[in-house]
Design a protein around this motif. Structure first.
Motif, PDB file in Angstrom:
ATOM      1  N   THR A 102      -8.647   1.047  -6.245  1.00  0.00           N
ATOM      2  CA  THR A 102      -7.922   2.043  -7.034  1.00  0.00           C
ATOM      3  C   THR A 102      -8.742   3.324  -7.188  1.00  0.00           C
ATOM      4  OG1 THR A 102      -6.731   0.285  -8.178  1.00  0.00           O
ATOM      5  CG2 THR A 102      -6.756   2.435  -9.240  1.00  0.00           C
ATOM      6  N   SER A 143      -8.514   5.198  -3.868  1.00  0.00           N
ATOM      7  CA  SER A 143      -7.227   5.886  -3.736  1.00  0.00           C
ATOM      8  C   SER A 143      -7.224   7.198  -4.497  1.00  0.00           C
ATOM      9  CB  SER A 143      -6.125   4.960  -4.253  1.00  0.00           C
ATOM     10  OG  SER A 143      -4.887   5.606  -4.308  1.00  0.00           O
ATOM     11  N   TYR A 189       2.035  -5.542  -6.706  1.00  0.00           N
ATOM     12  CA  TYR A 189       2.835  -4.416  -6.192  1.00  0.00           C
ATOM     13  C   TYR A 189       2.020  -3.135  -6.220  1.00  0.00           C
ATOM     14  CZ  TYR A 189       3.982  -1.962 -10.577  1.00  0.00           C
ATOM     15  OH  TYR A 189       3.914  -1.229 -11.740  1.00  0.00           O
ATOM     16  N   ARG A 190       1.096  -3.043  -7.170  1.00  0.00           N
ATOM     17  CA  ARG A 190       0.210  -1.868  -7.217  1.00  0.00           C
ATOM     18  C   ARG A 190      -0.826  -1.913  -6.094  1.00  0.00           C
ATOM     19  NH1 ARG A 190      -0.505   1.531 -11.863  1.00  0.00           N
ATOM     20  NH2 ARG A 190       1.049   1.057 -13.437  1.00  0.00           N
ATOM     21  N   ASP A 238      -0.326  -3.212  -3.255  1.00  0.00           N
ATOM     22  CA  ASP A 238       0.451  -2.843  -2.065  1.00  0.00           C
ATOM     23  C   ASP A 238       0.644  -1.321  -1.992  1.00  0.00           C
ATOM     24  OD1 ASP A 238       2.117  -4.359   0.098  1.00  0.00           O
ATOM     25  OD2 ASP A 238       3.455  -2.763  -0.569  1.00  0.00           O
ATOM     26  N   ARG A 239       1.025  -0.729  -3.124  1.00  0.00           N
ATOM     27  CA  ARG A 239       1.263   0.726  -3.162  1.00  0.00           C
ATOM     28  C   ARG A 239      -0.026   1.491  -2.885  1.00  0.00           C
ATOM     29  NH1 ARG A 239       4.107   2.655  -8.579  1.00  0.00           N
ATOM     30  NH2 ARG A 239       2.035   2.195  -9.407  1.00  0.00           N
ATOM     31  N   PHE A 296      -0.857   1.262   0.756  1.00  0.00           N
ATOM     32  CA  PHE A 296      -0.016   2.228   1.493  1.00  0.00           C
ATOM     33  C   PHE A 296      -0.685   3.589   1.494  1.00  0.00           C
ATOM     34  CE2 PHE A 296       2.840   5.813   0.476  1.00  0.00           C
ATOM     35  CZ  PHE A 296       3.485   5.974   1.697  1.00  0.00           C
ATOM     36  N   HIS A 297      -1.124   4.034   0.310  1.00  0.00           N
ATOM     37  CA  HIS A 297      -1.732   5.363   0.167  1.00  0.00           C
ATOM     38  C   HIS A 297      -3.048   5.459   0.927  1.00  0.00           C
ATOM     39  CE1 HIS A 297      -4.089   8.404  -2.321  1.00  0.00           C
ATOM     40  NE2 HIS A 297      -3.161   9.096  -1.731  1.00  0.00           N
ATOM     41  N   TRP A 330      -1.267  -3.775   5.697  1.00  0.00           N
ATOM     42  CA  TRP A 330      -1.390  -2.314   5.802  1.00  0.00           C
ATOM     43  C   TRP A 330      -2.403  -1.906   6.855  1.00  0.00           C
ATOM     44  CZ3 TRP A 330       2.312   0.714   4.501  1.00  0.00           C
ATOM     45  CH2 TRP A 330       3.196   0.330   3.486  1.00  0.00           C
TER      46      TRP A 330
END
Lengths: 276, 276
Positions: A164, A167, A193-194, A196-197, A200-201, A240
């Motif tokens: 995190t 990111s 889900y975070r 995963d998000r 993605f970023h 990813w």
């Protein structure tokens, strides 16, 4: 070997400071100071930005200091990281900067600026269950460059980040050059889900696509996903990586826990010469 | 006026689908279809990526569809957004794409690709307290371009995003050109330290620094910060705007709630001609 602890993020617990001093006294192989700024408190932070920045710059500029140890994570080092790097004094380049978690903002910018940084346990870890072993591992590396403290599969050049935090520093002036790096990531206290998000970023970032490979440390204290996400953190990271053309190298022995290992950024430097 | 609901993120509740159909029947000014994909479920998502993508591409390519309404947020549209934009059929350019929250990933990429997108209430909102008013506001704008549905102070060209979604699309192929845009942001269910960290990331982005100004919608359901953060969400956003040389324009009337208003991306398009 002189180590100074500062707190660019959240305050150090007084009991952690006491336990650390006692441990260092017992070892007798280094000198340790805990900067009084570590115990300041201002809202979320270990004192206002100005106080955290002043303490950090003070120890960076002190040529008698061999290692700057970040007291703990939490949140806040990003607010002072860029300012800490302006008009760098010569003495800033002759020491090691050490920690993990939120300190990743500093690690990124400091490594980019050519300073020696490494990922590893922090003073606040000593009050965790099993924390003395973690802090001992950090000191073994800081004082003696003990190879037993290192992440065992490390393939230099390497970097390690909380996912995190990573990111949130992409695209900022703190973003380092990831070209050819083995990138170790871990996370704590997130929903899948975070993860995963965030993957993605991170995996879409042109800078990250230059890494040699990604390995995944522990993803601890995952928060419940409603409904069940459909896969675990390793599935997500591999997904990813595959989608983004990044090599996935499997698991790594780092994490927000007392088993956390040391990862020097770039290529590990030899042990510093003993001070005259 | 033909509207089709698809779910690129999480599944639509069946009771929301029923309530929406009843509302549209009562209005009698538009035709609404709820794509069966909206009720699929696969782990976190409204069906696997392939099914969500196929439904989205089907309605994009359908020249009889005037508006594509995203069923709800949650998480997942980022996983299919880029693929949805490959080999765009002509019919994709003759409709409006509408929603908010996680749909921001689609909004960003679709706006960048020249498609007409707008922020506003979604079908799932109808089962919230006061949700019928929210969904009516969306339909008033979709069907009749009712200016009363718009965010009242909107200064075109504009965009609106959930802050956390915005942070996660920066640097990805979905990132649109923010030059000269009034950027409205909002968030929900975050700790203030996370809002601060996300604002650090967003405000440092070279693309975001091209906006004309930022206005802050509601930041709802803030999670407890331990200790108290020391300031509220508006203080945080203003702080990072000031530090980053971005104009802060005060508050905006958007948010994860039933008072949420409509924000067309770029410059609002006139009402579509009635189909022959």
């Amino acid at each position: 070997m002189r180590i100074v602890v500062v707190a660019p993020s959240c305050p150090l617990k007084p009991e952690a400071a006491e336990a650390l001093k006692a441990l260092v006294d017992t070892r007798g192989d280094c000198e340790l100071s805990i900067h009084p700024q570590c115990l300041l408190s201002a809202g979320h932070f270990a004192g206002p930005d100005e106080a955290r920045l002043a303490a950090l710059r003070e120890v960076m500029a002190d040529s008698s200091v061999d290692a700057v140890w970040f007291a703990r994570g939490g949140y806040g080092s990003n607010r002072i990281a860029e300012a800490a790097l302006t008009d760098l004094p010569d003495a800033a380049g002759s020491k090691t900067y050490f920690g993990y978690s939120d300190a990743g903002f500093l690690h990124a910018g400091f490594h980019k600026a050519g300073l020696e940084v490494a990922w590893g346990p922090m003073p606040q870890d000593i009050v965790r269950e099993g924390g003395e072993a973690a802090v001992t591992r950090a000191l073994d590396w800081l004082v003696g460059r003990d190879p037993g403290a290192l992440e065992p599969e490390i393939d230099e050049p390497a970097m390690a980040f909380n996912l995190t935090v990573l990111s949130n520093l992409l695209g900022t002036p703190l973003e380092p050059d990831f070209t050819g790096v083995e990138l170790l990531i871990e996370d704590v206290g997130e929903h899948l889900y975070r993860i995963d998000r965030t993957m993605f970023h991170v995996a879409a970032s042109p800078g990250i696509r230059k890494v040699r490979q990604i390995r995944l440390g522990r993803v601890n204290d995952v928060l419940p996903n409603d409904p069940d996400f459909g896969g675990d953190a390793a599935d997500i990271v591999e997904h990813w990586c595959t989608r983004s053309g990044i090599a996935y190298g499997g698991r790594a022995d780092i994490g927000h826990d007392t088993a956390n290992r040391v990862v020097p950024f770039g290529r590990a430097q030899p042990k510093r010469p003993t001070r005259a």
